[in-house]
Design an enzyme around this catalytic site. Structure first.
Site, PDB file in Angstrom:
ATOM      1  N   LYS A  13      14.452  92.028 154.736  1.00 48.13           N
ATOM      2  CA  LYS A  13      13.527  90.979 154.277  1.00 48.13           C
ATOM      3  C   LYS A  13      14.173  89.595 154.352  1.00 48.13           C
ATOM      4  O   LYS A  13      13.610  88.658 154.913  1.00 48.13           O
ATOM      5  CB  LYS A  13      13.090  91.237 152.814  1.00 48.13           C
ATOM      6  CG  LYS A  13      12.457  92.594 152.588  1.00 48.13           C
ATOM      7  CD  LYS A  13      12.032  92.783 151.136  1.00 48.13           C
ATOM      8  CE  LYS A  13      13.171  92.788 150.132  1.00 48.13           C
ATOM      9  NZ  LYS A  13      14.137  93.905 150.268  1.00 48.13           N
ATOM     10  N   ARG A  88       7.117  93.388 143.122  1.00 48.27           N
ATOM     11  CA  ARG A  88       7.787  94.696 143.193  1.00 48.27           C
ATOM     12  C   ARG A  88       7.236  95.681 142.180  1.00 48.27           C
ATOM     13  O   ARG A  88       7.673  96.830 142.138  1.00 48.27           O
ATOM     14  CB  ARG A  88       9.288  94.541 142.926  1.00 48.27           C
ATOM     15  CG  ARG A  88      10.003  93.904 144.069  1.00 48.27           C
ATOM     16  CD  ARG A  88      11.512  93.927 143.860  1.00 48.27           C
ATOM     17  NE  ARG A  88      12.067  92.906 144.711  1.00 48.27           N
ATOM     18  CZ  ARG A  88      13.306  92.853 145.141  1.00 48.27           C
ATOM     19  NH1 ARG A  88      14.169  93.757 144.764  1.00 48.27           N
ATOM     20  NH2 ARG A  88      13.716  91.887 145.916  1.00 48.27           N
ATOM     21  N   ARG A 126      27.058  94.294 153.817  1.00 50.71           N
ATOM     22  CA  ARG A 126      26.379  92.985 153.714  1.00 50.71           C
ATOM     23  C   ARG A 126      27.299  91.933 153.108  1.00 50.71           C
ATOM     24  O   ARG A 126      27.981  92.162 152.125  1.00 50.71           O
ATOM     25  CB  ARG A 126      25.122  93.110 152.848  1.00 50.71           C
ATOM     26  CG  ARG A 126      24.490  91.747 152.532  1.00 50.71           C
ATOM     27  CD  ARG A 126      23.050  91.836 152.134  1.00 50.71           C
ATOM     28  NE  ARG A 126      22.828  92.476 150.862  1.00 50.71           N
ATOM     29  CZ  ARG A 126      21.603  92.715 150.357  1.00 50.71           C
ATOM     30  NH1 ARG A 126      20.527  92.360 151.035  1.00 50.71           N
ATOM     31  NH2 ARG A 126      21.472  93.299 149.203  1.00 50.71           N
ATOM     32  N   ARG A 159      27.962  91.006 147.379  1.00 48.15           N
ATOM     33  CA  ARG A 159      27.278  91.079 146.088  1.00 48.15           C
ATOM     34  C   ARG A 159      27.812  92.232 145.249  1.00 48.15           C
ATOM     35  O   ARG A 159      28.016  93.323 145.775  1.00 48.15           O
ATOM     36  CB  ARG A 159      25.766  91.276 146.309  1.00 48.15           C
ATOM     37  CG  ARG A 159      25.032  90.003 146.640  1.00 48.15           C
ATOM     38  CD  ARG A 159      23.630  90.241 147.139  1.00 48.15           C
ATOM     39  NE  ARG A 159      22.828  91.137 146.297  1.00 48.15           N
ATOM     40  CZ  ARG A 159      21.532  91.400 146.511  1.00 48.15           C
ATOM     41  NH1 ARG A 159      20.908  90.827 147.527  1.00 48.15           N
ATOM     42  NH2 ARG A 159      20.874  92.204 145.721  1.00 48.15           N
ATOM     43  N   ARG A 170      19.226 101.124 142.615  1.00 46.70           N
ATOM     44  CA  ARG A 170      18.204 100.206 143.149  1.00 46.70           C
ATOM     45  C   ARG A 170      17.199 100.951 144.026  1.00 46.70           C
ATOM     46  O   ARG A 170      16.004 100.662 143.985  1.00 46.70           O
ATOM     47  CB  ARG A 170      18.878  99.068 143.928  1.00 46.70           C
ATOM     48  CG  ARG A 170      19.491  98.017 142.992  1.00 46.70           C
ATOM     49  CD  ARG A 170      20.552  97.193 143.690  1.00 46.70           C
ATOM     50  NE  ARG A 170      20.050  96.417 144.801  1.00 46.70           N
ATOM     51  CZ  ARG A 170      20.795  96.014 145.814  1.00 46.70           C
ATOM     52  NH1 ARG A 170      22.080  96.309 145.865  1.00 46.70           N
ATOM     53  NH2 ARG A 170      20.265  95.296 146.777  1.00 46.70           N
TER      54      ARG A 170
HETATM   55  P1  ADP Z   1      17.375  93.420 147.581  1.00 49.92           P
HETATM   56  O1  ADP Z   1      18.365  92.981 148.580  1.00 49.92           O
HETATM   57  O2  ADP Z   1      17.692  94.683 146.881  1.00 49.92           O
HETATM   58  O3  ADP Z   1      15.971  93.418 148.056  1.00 49.92           O
HETATM   59  P2  ADP Z   1      17.195  91.000 145.927  1.00 49.92           P
HETATM   60  O4  ADP Z   1      18.276  90.084 146.293  1.00 49.92           O
HETATM   61  O5  ADP Z   1      15.835  90.723 146.407  1.00 49.92           O
HETATM   62  O6  ADP Z   1      17.630  92.465 146.342  1.00 49.92           O
HETATM   63  O7  ADP Z   1      17.139  91.182 144.346  1.00 49.92           O
HETATM   64  C1  ADP Z   1      18.327  91.362 143.594  1.00 49.92           C
HETATM   65  C2  ADP Z   1      17.969  91.776 142.171  1.00 49.92           C
HETATM   66  O8  ADP Z   1      17.164  90.750 141.570  1.00 49.92           O
HETATM   67  C3  ADP Z   1      17.133  93.038 142.044  1.00 49.92           C
HETATM   68  O9  ADP Z   1      17.935  94.220 142.054  1.00 49.92           O
HETATM   69  C4  ADP Z   1      16.465  92.815 140.679  1.00 49.92           C
HETATM   70  O10 ADP Z   1      17.380  93.040 139.612  1.00 49.92           O
HETATM   71  C5  ADP Z   1      16.175  91.319 140.715  1.00 49.92           C
HETATM   72  N1  ADP Z   1      14.838  91.059 141.294  1.00 49.92           N
HETATM   73  C6  ADP Z   1      14.546  90.440 142.459  1.00 49.92           C
HETATM   74  N2  ADP Z   1      13.221  90.374 142.663  1.00 49.92           N
HETATM   75  C7  ADP Z   1      12.640  90.975 141.591  1.00 49.92           C
HETATM   76  C8  ADP Z   1      11.292  91.252 141.211  1.00 49.92           C
HETATM   77  N3  ADP Z   1      10.255  90.883 141.979  1.00 49.92           N
HETATM   78  N4  ADP Z   1      11.096  91.882 140.030  1.00 49.92           N
HETATM   79  C9  ADP Z   1      12.109  92.239 139.234  1.00 49.92           C
HETATM   80  N5  ADP Z   1      13.399  92.028 139.532  1.00 49.92           N
HETATM   81  C10 ADP Z   1      13.672  91.404 140.708  1.00 49.92           C
HETATM   82  P1  ADP Z   2      16.986  92.700 152.186  1.00 46.43           P
HETATM   83  O1  ADP Z   2      16.742  91.230 151.972  1.00 46.43           O
HETATM   84  O2  ADP Z   2      15.731  93.450 152.524  1.00 46.43           O
HETATM   85  O3  ADP Z   2      17.737  93.345 151.061  1.00 46.43           O
HETATM   86  P2  ADP Z   2      18.868  91.796 154.247  1.00 46.43           P
HETATM   87  O4  ADP Z   2      18.062  90.934 155.129  1.00 46.43           O
HETATM   88  O5  ADP Z   2      19.793  91.146 153.296  1.00 46.43           O
HETATM   89  O6  ADP Z   2      17.910  92.851 153.458  1.00 46.43           O
HETATM   90  O7  ADP Z   2      19.669  92.807 155.182  1.00 46.43           O
HETATM   91  C1  ADP Z   2      20.588  93.763 154.647  1.00 46.43           C
HETATM   92  C2  ADP Z   2      21.822  93.845 155.547  1.00 46.43           C
HETATM   93  O8  ADP Z   2      21.469  94.433 156.789  1.00 46.43           O
HETATM   94  C3  ADP Z   2      22.450  92.504 155.875  1.00 46.43           C
HETATM   95  O9  ADP Z   2      23.827  92.693 155.941  1.00 46.43           O
HETATM   96  C4  ADP Z   2      21.868  92.157 157.251  1.00 46.43           C
HETATM   97  O10 ADP Z   2      22.778  91.368 158.008  1.00 46.43           O
HETATM   98  C5  ADP Z   2      21.683  93.523 157.862  1.00 46.43           C
HETATM   99  N1  ADP Z   2      20.499  93.637 158.724  1.00 46.43           N
HETATM  100  C6  ADP Z   2      19.289  93.065 158.530  1.00 46.43           C
HETATM  101  N2  ADP Z   2      18.420  93.434 159.491  1.00 46.43           N
HETATM  102  C7  ADP Z   2      19.097  94.279 160.314  1.00 46.43           C
HETATM  103  C8  ADP Z   2      18.754  94.997 161.517  1.00 46.43           C
HETATM  104  N3  ADP Z   2      17.518  94.934 162.031  1.00 46.43           N
HETATM  105  N4  ADP Z   2      19.696  95.763 162.085  1.00 46.43           N
HETATM  106  C9  ADP Z   2      20.958  95.840 161.549  1.00 46.43           C
HETATM  107  N5  ADP Z   2      21.333  95.195 160.431  1.00 46.43           N
HETATM  108  C10 ADP Z   2      20.433  94.413 159.822  1.00 46.43           C
END
Ligand code: ADP
Ligand code: ADP
Ligand code: ZN
Length: 212
Positions: A13, A88, A126, A159, A170
């Site tokens: 995402k 979410r 990551r 992270r 998660r």
């Molecule tokens: P991910 O990479 O797992 O998608 P994010 O960076 O989006 O993680 O979110 C990190 C943390 O922030 C989540 O594990 C949760 O604790 C909190 N968080 C983010 N978005 C939401 C949401 N929409 N509702 C509740 N908690 C959230």
């Molecule tokens: P989210 O926001 O859904 O938690 P991220 O965009 O942070 O996910 O991506 C998670 C990890 O995977 C990061 O280290 C990113 O560089 C890597 N990544 C994202 N998209 C791809 C892909 N299509 N193929 C391989 N690695 C990816």
């Protein structure tokens, strides 16, 4: 254009949010990034959020909804937005529907499907920019210069909640709380499902096609 990016942790995402933003020319917001910004600035909201984030739990709905709604107030003036990681829970989805009632609702929900084994590989490698939160991956998407962000030169960090134990929690919370939200949008019929396991450039191509 009002777009929601959905998918489990690590599904891409954050990586695709800036690409989609450049395609449709609106601002994007990541709820996780907003929480981490608050944490870095040592705000009350940040301190509260941290207690949940550290355990891999969702931050309570009331707090999360308030934070996102005030962001939307500002950005709707630009004619739309991209939400990365919100809603979410079913309550968050309901709050968003109520807020957008009368202004056309959500245009598209994009769901990134990625198998769990791949998610774990991605999250364990990551790294994130401390300044602008651009995600990288040690192996799959490394920065040009070791340890520095391509976009802003900021330093890169791992992270705390990308540790194995917290990632498992998660993924469990996602299945419990967010799968029902996906089902809700499937029922409405405005969801576009993308194979997020393909390489980054290929996913970009699918998004370009999907968004016309
Ligand atoms: P991910 O990479 O797992 O998608 P994010 O960076 O989006 O993680 O979110 C990190 C943390 O922030 C989540 O594990 C949760 O604790 C909190 N968080 C983010 N978005 C939401 C949401 N929409 N509702 C509740 N908690 C959230
Ligand atoms: P989210 O926001 O859904 O938690 P991220 O965009 O942070 O996910 O991506 C998670 C990890 O995977 C990061 O280290 C990113 O560089 C890597 N990544 C994202 N998209 C791809 C892909 N299509 N193929 C391989 N690695 C990816
Ligand atoms: Zn950066």
């Amino acid at each position: 254009m009002k777009i929601i990016l959905m998918g489990p942790p690590g599904s891409g995402k954050g990586t695709q949010a800036s690409f989609v933003a450049s395609l449709v020319q609106v601002n994007s917001m990541s709820s996780g990034d907003l929480f981490r910004e608050n944490l870095a600035n040592d705000t009350e909201l940040g301190k509260l959020a941290k207690t949940y984030m550290d355990q891999g739990k969702y931050v309570p709905d009331d707090v999360t909804i308030n934070m996102v709604m005030s962001w939307i107030e500002d950005s709707e003036n630009n004619g739309g937005f991209i939400l990365d990681g919100f809603p979410r829970t079913l309550s968050q989805a309901q709050a968003l529907d109520d807020r957008l009632n009368g202004v056309g609702g959500i245009d598209k929900v994009i769901l990134f499907n990625v198998p769990e084994l791949e998610l774990i590989k991605r999250l364990s490698g990551r790294i994130l920019c401390r300044k602008c939160q651009t995600p990288y991956h040690k192996e799959f998407s490394p920065p040009t210069n070791d340890g520095a962000c391509d976009k802003c030169g900021g330093d890169l960090f791992q992270r705390d909640d990308d540790s194995e134990v917290v990632v498992k929690e998660r993924l469990k919370v996602y299945r419990q709380e967010t799968d029902p939200v996906v089902e809700r949008y499937r029922g409405i019929g405005n969801i576009l499902e993308i194979d997020g396991s393909l390489p980054i450039r290929v996913v970009e191509k699918s998004l370009r096609t999907a968004l016309g």
